[in-house]
Design a protein around this motif. Structure first.
Motif, PDB file in Angstrom:
ATOM      1  N   THR A  59       0.846  -1.181   0.000  1.00 13.07           N
ATOM      2  CA  THR A  59       0.000   0.000   0.000  1.00 13.07           C
ATOM      3  C   THR A  59       0.885   1.235   0.000  1.00 13.07           C
ATOM      4  OG1 THR A  59      -0.081  -0.010   2.402  1.00 13.07           O
ATOM      5  CG2 THR A  59      -1.892  -1.107   1.246  1.00 13.07           C
ATOM      6  N   GLY A  60       0.323   2.355  -0.370  1.00 10.76           N
ATOM      7  CA  GLY A  60       1.065   3.604  -0.346  1.00 10.76           C
ATOM      8  C   GLY A  60       0.113   4.778  -0.256  1.00 10.76           C
ATOM      9  N   THR A  61       0.489   5.777   0.526  1.00 13.66           N
ATOM     10  CA  THR A  61      -0.317   6.976   0.689  1.00 13.66           C
ATOM     11  C   THR A  61       0.619   8.174   0.712  1.00 13.66           C
ATOM     12  OG1 THR A  61      -1.837   5.720   2.080  1.00 13.66           O
ATOM     13  CG2 THR A  61      -2.065   8.101   2.131  1.00 13.66           C
ATOM     14  N   THR A  62       0.243   9.244   0.023  1.00 17.50           N
ATOM     15  CA  THR A  62       1.076  10.441   0.070  1.00 17.50           C
ATOM     16  C   THR A  62       0.996  11.054   1.469  1.00 17.50           C
ATOM     17  OG1 THR A  62      -0.748  11.793  -0.762  1.00 17.50           O
ATOM     18  CG2 THR A  62       0.828  10.956  -2.387  1.00 17.50           C
ATOM     19  N   GLU A  63       1.987  11.865   1.795  1.00 18.60           N
ATOM     20  CA  GLU A  63       2.062  12.447   3.130  1.00 18.60           C
ATOM     21  C   GLU A  63       0.814  13.232   3.499  1.00 18.60           C
ATOM     22  OE1 GLU A  63       5.663  14.564   4.023  1.00 18.60           O
ATOM     23  OE2 GLU A  63       6.859  13.074   2.987  1.00 18.60           O
ATOM     24  N   THR A  64       0.194  13.890   2.537  1.00 20.51           N
ATOM     25  CA  THR A  64      -0.989  14.704   2.821  1.00 20.51           C
ATOM     26  C   THR A  64      -2.272  13.913   2.623  1.00 20.51           C
ATOM     27  OG1 THR A  64      -1.019  15.504   0.553  1.00 20.51           O
ATOM     28  CG2 THR A  64       0.182  16.847   2.179  1.00 20.51           C
ATOM     29  N   HIS A  65      -2.164  12.619   2.372  1.00 20.74           N
ATOM     30  CA  HIS A  65      -3.302  11.725   2.163  1.00 20.74           C
ATOM     31  C   HIS A  65      -4.193  12.186   1.008  1.00 20.74           C
ATOM     32  CE1 HIS A  65      -2.317   9.451   5.750  1.00 20.74           C
ATOM     33  NE2 HIS A  65      -2.117  10.603   6.361  1.00 20.74           N
ATOM     34  N   ARG A  66      -3.599  12.844   0.027  1.00 18.98           N
ATOM     35  CA  ARG A  66      -4.361  13.284  -1.143  1.00 18.98           C
ATOM     36  C   ARG A  66      -4.507  12.160  -2.154  1.00 18.98           C
ATOM     37  NH1 ARG A  66      -2.867  19.141  -3.080  1.00 18.98           N
ATOM     38  NH2 ARG A  66      -4.958  18.938  -3.886  1.00 18.98           N
ATOM     39  N   SER A  67      -3.652  11.165  -2.067  1.00 22.47           N
ATOM     40  CA  SER A  67      -3.786  10.012  -2.955  1.00 22.47           C
ATOM     41  C   SER A  67      -3.252   8.780  -2.249  1.00 22.47           C
ATOM     42  CB  SER A  67      -3.028  10.248  -4.268  1.00 22.47           C
ATOM     43  OG  SER A  67      -1.642  10.295  -4.052  1.00 22.47           O
ATOM     44  N   SER A  68      -3.721   7.643  -2.720  1.00 25.36           N
ATOM     45  CA  SER A  68      -3.232   6.386  -2.172  1.00 25.36           C
ATOM     46  C   SER A  68      -3.160   5.365  -3.300  1.00 25.36           C
ATOM     47  CB  SER A  68      -4.145   5.893  -1.051  1.00 25.36           C
ATOM     48  OG  SER A  68      -5.450   5.679  -1.540  1.00 25.36           O
ATOM     49  N   ALA A  69      -2.408   4.324  -3.052  1.00 20.70           N
ATOM     50  CA  ALA A  69      -2.217   3.310  -4.089  1.00 20.70           C
ATOM     51  C   ALA A  69      -2.154   1.934  -3.443  1.00 20.70           C
ATOM     52  CB  ALA A  69      -0.925   3.585  -4.854  1.00 20.70           C
ATOM     53  N   PHE A  70      -2.461   0.932  -4.232  1.00 19.01           N
ATOM     54  CA  PHE A  70      -2.257  -0.446  -3.814  1.00 19.01           C
ATOM     55  C   PHE A  70      -1.745  -1.232  -5.005  1.00 19.01           C
ATOM     56  CE2 PHE A  70      -3.560  -4.883  -3.287  1.00 19.01           C
ATOM     57  CZ  PHE A  70      -2.891  -5.161  -2.109  1.00 19.01           C
ATOM     58  N   LEU A  71      -0.719  -1.992  -4.764  1.00 18.85           N
ATOM     59  CA  LEU A  71      -0.122  -2.867  -5.767  1.00 18.85           C
ATOM     60  C   LEU A  71      -0.270  -4.274  -5.235  1.00 18.85           C
ATOM     61  CD1 LEU A  71       1.797  -3.424  -8.203  1.00 18.85           C
ATOM     62  CD2 LEU A  71       3.672  -3.049  -6.623  1.00 18.85           C
ATOM     63  N   GLY A  72      -0.892  -5.147  -6.010  1.00 23.08           N
ATOM     64  CA  GLY A  72      -1.088  -6.514  -5.559  1.00 23.08           C
ATOM     65  C   GLY A  72      -0.802  -7.504  -6.671  1.00 23.08           C
ATOM     66  N   VAL A  73      -0.332  -8.694  -6.263  1.00 19.82           N
ATOM     67  CA  VAL A  73      -0.019  -9.722  -7.249  1.00 19.82           C
ATOM     68  C   VAL A  73      -0.263 -11.096  -6.640  1.00 19.82           C
ATOM     69  CG1 VAL A  73       2.447  -9.766  -6.661  1.00 19.82           C
ATOM     70  CG2 VAL A  73       1.720 -10.507  -8.914  1.00 19.82           C
ATOM     71  N   THR A  74      -0.850 -11.983  -7.442  1.00 17.73           N
ATOM     72  CA  THR A  74      -1.003 -13.383  -7.075  1.00 17.73           C
ATOM     73  C   THR A  74      -0.186 -14.183  -8.084  1.00 17.73           C
ATOM     74  OG1 THR A  74      -2.905 -13.839  -8.500  1.00 17.73           O
ATOM     75  CG2 THR A  74      -3.372 -12.931  -6.307  1.00 17.73           C
ATOM     76  N   ASN A  75      -0.338 -15.495  -8.053  1.00 17.26           N
ATOM     77  CA  ASN A  75       0.383 -16.289  -9.044  1.00 17.26           C
ATOM     78  C   ASN A  75      -0.244 -16.197 -10.431  1.00 17.26           C
ATOM     79  OD1 ASN A  75      -1.920 -17.735  -8.417  1.00 17.26           O
ATOM     80  ND2 ASN A  75      -0.911 -19.722  -8.481  1.00 17.26           N
ATOM     81  N   ARG A  76      -1.385 -15.494 -10.548  1.00 18.59           N
ATOM     82  CA  ARG A  76      -2.045 -15.360 -11.855  1.00 18.59           C
ATOM     83  C   ARG A  76      -2.313 -13.918 -12.279  1.00 18.59           C
ATOM     84  NH1 ARG A  76      -6.873 -18.996 -12.962  1.00 18.59           N
ATOM     85  NH2 ARG A  76      -6.254 -18.395 -15.036  1.00 18.59           N
ATOM     86  N   TYR A  77      -2.416 -13.015 -11.316  1.00 19.41           N
ATOM     87  CA  TYR A  77      -2.825 -11.642 -11.648  1.00 19.41           C
ATOM     88  C   TYR A  77      -1.934 -10.620 -10.958  1.00 19.41           C
ATOM     89  CZ  TYR A  77      -7.076 -14.031 -13.066  1.00 19.41           C
ATOM     90  OH  TYR A  77      -7.966 -14.876 -13.671  1.00 19.41           O
ATOM     91  N   ALA A  78      -1.772  -9.493 -11.646  1.00 21.95           N
ATOM     92  CA  ALA A  78      -1.084  -8.341 -11.052  1.00 21.95           C
ATOM     93  C   ALA A  78      -1.966  -7.118 -11.320  1.00 21.95           C
ATOM     94  CB  ALA A  78       0.290  -8.149 -11.688  1.00 21.95           C
ATOM     95  N   ALA A  79      -2.112  -6.272 -10.325  1.00 15.73           N
ATOM     96  CA  ALA A  79      -2.964  -5.099 -10.491  1.00 15.73           C
ATOM     97  C   ALA A  79      -2.467  -3.968  -9.603  1.00 15.73           C
ATOM     98  CB  ALA A  79      -4.407  -5.431 -10.136  1.00 15.73           C
ATOM     99  N   ALA A  80      -2.815  -2.765 -10.000  1.00 11.74           N
ATOM    100  CA  ALA A  80      -2.484  -1.590  -9.210  1.00 11.74           C
ATOM    101  C   ALA A  80      -3.654  -0.629  -9.267  1.00 11.74           C
ATOM    102  CB  ALA A  80      -1.224  -0.911  -9.745  1.00 11.74           C
ATOM    103  N   THR A  81      -3.953  -0.032  -8.144  1.00  4.92           N
ATOM    104  CA  THR A  81      -4.950   1.045  -8.097  1.00  4.92           C
ATOM    105  C   THR A  81      -4.215   2.270  -7.603  1.00  4.92           C
ATOM    106  OG1 THR A  81      -5.601   0.530  -5.834  1.00  4.92           O
ATOM    107  CG2 THR A  81      -6.845  -0.530  -7.606  1.00  4.92           C
ATOM    108  N   TYR A  82      -4.615   3.416  -8.086  1.00  3.05           N
ATOM    109  CA  TYR A  82      -3.924   4.642  -7.706  1.00  3.05           C
ATOM    110  C   TYR A  82      -4.953   5.733  -7.548  1.00  3.05           C
ATOM    111  CZ  TYR A  82      -0.247   8.206  -7.939  1.00  3.05           C
ATOM    112  OH  TYR A  82       0.619   9.229  -7.670  1.00  3.05           O
TER     113      TYR A  82
END
Length: 178
Positions: free
Chosen positions: A155-178
């Protein structure tokens, strides 16, 4: 390990647009350098915390590179290519159903490349494998969604919490939300 090595690794794993000339113009309009060069020159270790724009497809590709044992493949949404069949005069050929007839066109995606040692990629995946369990940052969201499969994530969040992200991966899929 230093900003230069971290930037080089980020590019190697999949943030390839960071290395394109001119991508730092938003920060230095008179310069044609890449974001990677800009970050290195400014020694911006904080680039890992999200102050610069990020391409979600490239970020997901970083996860795919890690999950594949360090093999980077260009992200490619194309499964196949078809084109309309044409006669010798260039007119579309119609099929028996009255629709334009299609023919398959050969397609060869760009080649993949081994960018980091398989052991390193597995170590990275292992280091990221607890974000969805226990006290992991994504554990609450994973639990509320009923997630039970093994995965690696960050997971990731900017210092001011104006944006956040998640990067996830399994043995079949990889995805990111931002």
């Amino acid at each position: 390990i230093g900003v230069q090595r971290v930037v080089d690794m980020a590019v190697k794993l999949g943030l390839r647009s960071y290395a394109e000339p001119g991508t730092a113009r938003s920060y230095d309009p008179d310069n044609n350098e890449s974001l990677a060069e800009f970050v290195k020159r400014q020694n911006l270790g904080s680039f890992t915390l999200g102050p610069l724009p990020l391409n979600g497809l490239e970020l997901a590709n970083v996860a795919a590179t890690i999950a594949s044992g360090g093999t980077w493949c260009p992200p490619n949404p194309i499964k196949s290519i078809s084109q309309i069949k044409r006669d010798q005069y260039g007119n579309p050929v119609m099929g028996p159903d009255g629709r334009r007839a299609l023919t398959a066109v050969p397609f060869t995606p760009p080649p993949c490349e081994q960018v980091v040692d398989e052991g390193l990629a597995h170590s990275l995946a292992n280091a990221m494998s607890k974000d969805d369990v226990g006290a992991g940052t994504a554990a609450g969201a994973a639990g509320s969604a009923g997630w039970t499969l093994p995965m690696s994530g960050k997971t990731g969040t900017t210092e001011t919490h104006r944006s956040s992200a998640f990067l996830g991966v399994t043995n079949r899929y990889a995805a990111a939300t931002y």
